[in-house]
Design an enzyme around this catalytic site. Sequence first.
Site, PDB file in Angstrom:
ATOM      1  N   ASP A  87       0.811  -1.227   0.000  1.00 58.81           N
ATOM      2  CA  ASP A  87       0.000   0.000   0.000  1.00 58.81           C
ATOM      3  C   ASP A  87       0.838   1.268   0.000  1.00 58.81           C
ATOM      4  OD1 ASP A  87       1.048  -0.077   2.548  1.00 58.81           O
ATOM      5  OD2 ASP A  87      -0.829  -0.712   3.497  1.00 58.81           O
ATOM      6  N   GLU A 117      -1.163  -8.814  -1.245  1.00 57.88           N
ATOM      7  CA  GLU A 117      -1.588  -8.249   0.047  1.00 57.88           C
ATOM      8  C   GLU A 117      -2.782  -7.313  -0.169  1.00 57.88           C
ATOM      9  OE1 GLU A 117       0.476  -5.320   2.878  1.00 57.88           O
ATOM     10  OE2 GLU A 117       1.267  -7.241   3.572  1.00 57.88           O
ATOM     11  N   GLU A 130      -1.630   5.281   3.335  1.00 59.54           N
ATOM     12  CA  GLU A 130      -1.697   3.906   2.832  1.00 59.54           C
ATOM     13  C   GLU A 130      -3.126   3.422   2.574  1.00 59.54           C
ATOM     14  OE1 GLU A 130       0.184   4.919   5.385  1.00 59.54           O
ATOM     15  OE2 GLU A 130       2.251   4.461   4.797  1.00 59.54           O
ATOM     16  N   HIS A 155       7.626   4.403  12.195  1.00 58.00           N
ATOM     17  CA  HIS A 155       7.838   5.246  11.013  1.00 58.00           C
ATOM     18  C   HIS A 155       6.572   5.860  10.437  1.00 58.00           C
ATOM     19  CE1 HIS A 155       6.079   2.566   7.985  1.00 58.00           C
ATOM     20  NE2 HIS A 155       6.565   1.574   8.707  1.00 58.00           N
ATOM     21  N   ARG A 175       3.546   7.962   9.085  1.00 58.57           N
ATOM     22  CA  ARG A 175       3.383   9.409   8.863  1.00 58.57           C
ATOM     23  C   ARG A 175       2.366  10.022   9.820  1.00 58.57           C
ATOM     24  NH1 ARG A 175       5.818   8.874   3.943  1.00 58.57           N
ATOM     25  NH2 ARG A 175       6.508  10.800   2.967  1.00 58.57           N
ATOM     26  N   HIS A 181      14.301   4.345  11.661  1.00 61.97           N
ATOM     27  CA  HIS A 181      13.954   4.516  10.237  1.00 61.97           C
ATOM     28  C   HIS A 181      14.628   5.779   9.695  1.00 61.97           C
ATOM     29  CE1 HIS A 181      11.429   5.149   6.680  1.00 61.97           C
ATOM     30  NE2 HIS A 181      10.949   3.929   6.833  1.00 61.97           N
TER      31      HIS A 181
HETATM   32  C1  UD1 Z   1       7.248   4.344   3.100  1.00 64.17           C
HETATM   33  C2  UD1 Z   1       5.770   4.082   2.755  1.00 64.17           C
HETATM   34  C3  UD1 Z   1       5.079   3.365   3.911  1.00 64.17           C
HETATM   35  C4  UD1 Z   1       5.848   2.127   4.317  1.00 64.17           C
HETATM   36  C5  UD1 Z   1       7.294   2.503   4.626  1.00 64.17           C
HETATM   37  C6  UD1 Z   1       8.104   1.274   4.930  1.00 64.17           C
HETATM   38  C7  UD1 Z   1       4.559   5.678   1.371  1.00 64.17           C
HETATM   39  C8  UD1 Z   1       3.872   6.982   1.315  1.00 64.17           C
HETATM   40  N1  UD1 Z   1       5.099   5.349   2.550  1.00 64.17           N
HETATM   41  O1  UD1 Z   1       7.274   5.281   4.190  1.00 64.17           O
HETATM   42  O2  UD1 Z   1       3.768   2.999   3.505  1.00 64.17           O
HETATM   43  O3  UD1 Z   1       5.230   1.569   5.456  1.00 64.17           O
HETATM   44  O4  UD1 Z   1       7.869   3.133   3.479  1.00 64.17           O
HETATM   45  O5  UD1 Z   1       9.322   1.618   5.550  1.00 64.17           O
HETATM   46  O6  UD1 Z   1       4.631   4.978   0.379  1.00 64.17           O
HETATM   47  N2  UD1 Z   1      14.922   7.243   3.323  1.00 64.17           N
HETATM   48  C9  UD1 Z   1      16.279   7.055   3.142  1.00 64.17           C
HETATM   49  N3  UD1 Z   1      16.716   5.825   2.761  1.00 64.17           N
HETATM   50  C10 UD1 Z   1      15.900   4.781   2.520  1.00 64.17           C
HETATM   51  C11 UD1 Z   1      14.526   4.974   2.719  1.00 64.17           C
HETATM   52  C12 UD1 Z   1      14.047   6.215   3.108  1.00 64.17           C
HETATM   53  O7  UD1 Z   1      17.066   7.971   3.344  1.00 64.17           O
HETATM   54  O8  UD1 Z   1      16.370   3.683   2.162  1.00 64.17           O
HETATM   55  C13 UD1 Z   1      14.427   8.573   3.746  1.00 64.17           C
HETATM   56  C14 UD1 Z   1      14.464   9.591   2.588  1.00 64.17           C
HETATM   57  O9  UD1 Z   1      14.761  10.853   3.118  1.00 64.17           O
HETATM   58  C15 UD1 Z   1      13.017   9.549   2.074  1.00 64.17           C
HETATM   59  C16 UD1 Z   1      12.281   9.408   3.385  1.00 64.17           C
HETATM   60  O10 UD1 Z   1      13.062   8.484   4.156  1.00 64.17           O
HETATM   61  O11 UD1 Z   1      12.623  10.699   1.343  1.00 64.17           O
HETATM   62  C17 UD1 Z   1      10.858   8.940   3.288  1.00 64.17           C
HETATM   63  O12 UD1 Z   1      10.714   7.793   2.454  1.00 64.17           O
HETATM   64  P1  UD1 Z   1       9.236   7.422   1.903  1.00 64.17           P
HETATM   65  O13 UD1 Z   1       9.314   6.148   1.136  1.00 64.17           O
HETATM   66  O14 UD1 Z   1       8.628   8.594   1.224  1.00 64.17           O
HETATM   67  O15 UD1 Z   1       8.399   7.237   3.222  1.00 64.17           O
HETATM   68  P2  UD1 Z   1       8.549   6.219   4.418  1.00 64.17           P
HETATM   69  O16 UD1 Z   1       8.282   6.994   5.656  1.00 64.17           O
HETATM   70  O17 UD1 Z   1       9.815   5.465   4.285  1.00 64.17           O
HETATM   71  N1  UDP Z   2      12.783  -4.641   9.032  1.00 63.22           N
HETATM   72  C1  UDP Z   2      14.147  -4.756   8.763  1.00 63.22           C
HETATM   73  N2  UDP Z   2      15.023  -3.946   9.460  1.00 63.22           N
HETATM   74  C2  UDP Z   2      14.621  -3.056  10.384  1.00 63.22           C
HETATM   75  C3  UDP Z   2      13.228  -2.936  10.651  1.00 63.22           C
HETATM   76  C4  UDP Z   2      12.342  -3.739   9.962  1.00 63.22           C
HETATM   77  O1  UDP Z   2      14.561  -5.557   7.915  1.00 63.22           O
HETATM   78  O2  UDP Z   2      15.471  -2.372  10.979  1.00 63.22           O
HETATM   79  C5  UDP Z   2      11.841  -5.480   8.280  1.00 63.22           C
HETATM   80  C6  UDP Z   2      10.835  -6.271   9.089  1.00 63.22           C
HETATM   81  O3  UDP Z   2      11.310  -7.582   9.334  1.00 63.22           O
HETATM   82  C7  UDP Z   2       9.590  -6.281   8.210  1.00 63.22           C
HETATM   83  C8  UDP Z   2       9.723  -5.036   7.367  1.00 63.22           C
HETATM   84  O4  UDP Z   2      11.067  -4.589   7.503  1.00 63.22           O
HETATM   85  O5  UDP Z   2       9.562  -7.403   7.326  1.00 63.22           O
HETATM   86  C9  UDP Z   2       8.758  -3.972   7.824  1.00 63.22           C
HETATM   87  O6  UDP Z   2       9.041  -2.794   7.179  1.00 63.22           O
HETATM   88  P1  UDP Z   2       8.541  -1.375   7.677  1.00 63.22           P
HETATM   89  O7  UDP Z   2       8.248  -1.431   9.133  1.00 63.22           O
HETATM   90  O8  UDP Z   2       9.537  -0.382   7.189  1.00 63.22           O
HETATM   91  O9  UDP Z   2       7.218  -1.137   6.824  1.00 63.22           O
HETATM   92  P2  UDP Z   2       5.702  -1.602   6.989  1.00 63.22           P
HETATM   93  O10 UDP Z   2       5.676  -3.077   7.143  1.00 63.22           O
HETATM   94  O11 UDP Z   2       5.109  -0.855   8.137  1.00 63.22           O
HETATM   95  O12 UDP Z   2       5.092  -1.135   5.691  1.00 63.22           O
END
Ligand code: UD1
Ligand code: UDP
Length: 367
Positions: free
Chosen positions: A95, A117, A131, A203, A205, A236
Amino acid sequence: MKIICVAGTRPEAIKMAPVILELKKNPDFDVRVLATAQHRQMLDQVFAVFNIIPDIDLDIMQPNQSLPILTARLLIKLDEVLQIEKPDVVLAQGDTTTVMTVALACFYLRIPFGHIEAGLRTWDMENPFPEEMNRVIAGRLAKWHFAPTPSSRDNLLKENVPAEKVWVTGNTVIDALHSVSAKNLPLDLPLDETKRLILVTAHRRENFGQPYREICRAVKHIADNNPDVQILYPVHPNPNIQAIAYKLLDKHPQIILCPPLDYLPFVAAMQRAHIILSDSGGVQEEAPALAKPVLVLRCETERPEAVEAGVVKLVGPNFDAIVRECQLLLDDDSAYRAVARGVSPYGDGKAADRIHQVLREYASQCD
Ligand code: UD1
Ligand code: UDP
């Protein structure tokens, strides 16, 4: 048949990996992996664990990206790439913004789209944000709905999705977990073996700002009041989370803050944990299968099965509830044993095989 499997973020890669590996076994399928790289480092980590090298990489991530800009950039790049690749089927999982834009691009380009999913709902557009909107859109546009549980299938039926388009497969996160959890997993951190470990992730929002500060205050309070507890918190990389976590929790003698753990060490940390505090979707699915209690740092969940089974509890981003429920699990053995039961409502580890069978059947009809 040419199938493109898309993943943009860490959890999508974890949950798509078993599907990619399963579909690749079929010599009649030409399977391509498309990384949007909505996440950069965290996506790369997961693909490396599963030895998957993306065929196409959109390299979308920007620091602290805004949702409208992320969405717009994804749509433009997906249009280009899908018009060149001309797949017969596109699959995406979950999502995120990646999934919603993939579903939309496939709809515009008239490419059959399968949603993995499918059918998770809170029925509240604000929780989780954004989401719930992403998965509702994906659910309107999919040709195949791979629902993890009967209750997610029922959600889709309530939205008038025809029953013959929905398959209950289990969640592929359990396939991924089974593929790694028997291994001797690395966890190279200075953990104190004499202390009980609490693992924390956050993490969402909708928790940014004050709710997330409250979560951090509760974590600190638990550490201050329980000298026999150590807290491991892989933070995160979202800057909205990093700034507060390091400001409020850094340098506490019982709290280890670290960058996100690679998937294998993270599974090892879940195995080693006594209690998990998390707002993560994936962790809510994995922890019950590992017999670990989870206090969910959210007001609502689209994963009611584990709550109903009594192995996960919703506490919200609420200081009093987090502290009270965590203390109960720390102090009361029978309360702890009642939740740490090894229930797995989200699958049996065979979801990827079920998805493969559906697509094999479709391919045979296309011949
Ligand atoms: C995103 C998804 C959320 C999911 C989560 C899993 C959306 C809107 N949000 O949230 O549904 O649960 O991922 O973790 O799709 N960043 C890094 N390195 C990375 C990843 C992220 O630096 O490898 C930082 C960057 O500054 C980036 C910010 O995190 O712009 C936000 O990333 P984004 O994918 O927009 O949102 P998440 O909060 O990670
Ligand atoms: N996870 C990981 N390293 C971490 C935290 C989580 O590999 O430091 C894995 C965890 O096992 C799970 C997935 O990341 O499978 C969950 O991702 P996240 O919480 O970022 O996103 P969400 O599931 O809420 O979309």
